[in-house]
Write a protein that holds these residues in place. Structure first.
Motif, PDB file in Angstrom:
ATOM      1  N   ALA A 217     -12.370 -59.962  85.914  1.00  0.00           N
ATOM      2  CA  ALA A 217     -12.612 -60.030  84.471  1.00  0.00           C
ATOM      3  C   ALA A 217     -11.484 -60.762  83.757  1.00  0.00           C
ATOM      4  CB  ALA A 217     -12.770 -58.621  83.904  1.00  0.00           C
ATOM      5  N   THR A 218     -10.256 -60.547  84.216  1.00  0.00           N
ATOM      6  CA  THR A 218      -9.109 -61.240  83.614  1.00  0.00           C
ATOM      7  C   THR A 218      -9.212 -62.747  83.828  1.00  0.00           C
ATOM      8  OG1 THR A 218      -7.720 -59.296  83.963  1.00  0.00           O
ATOM      9  CG2 THR A 218      -6.588 -61.386  83.605  1.00  0.00           C
TER      10      THR A 218
ATOM     11  N   ILE B  57     -12.661 -68.564  79.827  1.00  0.00           N
ATOM     12  CA  ILE B  57     -13.386 -68.684  78.556  1.00  0.00           C
ATOM     13  C   ILE B  57     -12.433 -69.088  77.446  1.00  0.00           C
ATOM     14  CG2 ILE B  57     -14.645 -67.387  76.793  1.00  0.00           C
ATOM     15  CD1 ILE B  57     -15.878 -65.762  79.148  1.00  0.00           C
ATOM     16  N   ASP B  58     -11.240 -68.460  77.396  1.00  0.00           N
ATOM     17  CA  ASP B  58     -10.247 -68.817  76.381  1.00  0.00           C
ATOM     18  C   ASP B  58      -9.822 -70.276  76.507  1.00  0.00           C
ATOM     19  OD1 ASP B  58     -10.193 -66.399  75.084  1.00  0.00           O
ATOM     20  OD2 ASP B  58      -8.446 -65.637  76.172  1.00  0.00           O
TER      21      ASP B  58
ATOM     22  N   MET C  99     -11.967 -64.442  84.327  1.00  0.00           N
ATOM     23  CA  MET C  99     -13.086 -64.937  83.523  1.00  0.00           C
ATOM     24  C   MET C  99     -12.668 -65.106  82.066  1.00  0.00           C
ATOM     25  SD  MET C  99     -16.199 -62.699  85.122  1.00  0.00           S
ATOM     26  CE  MET C  99     -17.451 -63.302  84.014  1.00  0.00           C
ATOM     27  N   CYS C 100     -11.960 -64.124  81.524  1.00  0.00           N
ATOM     28  CA  CYS C 100     -11.529 -64.204  80.117  1.00  0.00           C
ATOM     29  C   CYS C 100     -10.569 -65.362  79.901  1.00  0.00           C
ATOM     30  CB  CYS C 100     -10.891 -62.888  79.689  1.00  0.00           C
ATOM     31  SG  CYS C 100     -12.098 -61.568  79.497  1.00  0.00           S
ATOM     32  N   ARG C 101      -9.658 -65.569  80.848  1.00  0.00           N
ATOM     33  CA  ARG C 101      -8.743 -66.708  80.721  1.00  0.00           C
ATOM     34  C   ARG C 101      -9.498 -68.029  80.708  1.00  0.00           C
ATOM     35  NH1 ARG C 101      -4.762 -64.738  84.977  1.00  0.00           N
ATOM     36  NH2 ARG C 101      -3.551 -63.259  83.785  1.00  0.00           N
TER      37      ARG C 101
END
Length: 82
Positions: free
Chosen positions: A34-35, A41-42, A37-39
């Motif tokens: 999840a980390t 997307i950011d 993926m979030c990076r």
């Protein structure tokens, strides 16, 4: 009328220590994925945000991506996370 006992006179109840129980099998792996993926997307949103004029305090969101940009971000996410 009932009287209340001052807090300093109350006895402290012993605390029970619970063993470390895993809530979800593979939790650490899920958090790592999840980390990442979030990076990703950011990074995509920051890249697209640079070419646009936004009001102060306004952030670029995924809903503002065109279909080609959405497909690119989704393809990258699938490649990253399998």
């Amino acid at each position: 009328m009932p009287t209340l006992t001052p807090a300093r006179e109350l006895e402290e109840s012993p605390t029970t220590t619970l063993p470390d129980l895993p809530v979800v099998p593979g939790w650490e792996n899920l958090v790592d994925e999840a980390t990442r993926m979030c990076r990703l997307i950011d990074q995509h949103l920051d890249f697209e945000e640079r070419g646009r004029r936004l009001l102060p305090g306004q952030r670029f969101m995924p809903i503002g991506l065109c279909p080609q940009q959405r497909v690119g971000m989704t393809t990258d996410l699938k490649a990253l996370c399998g």
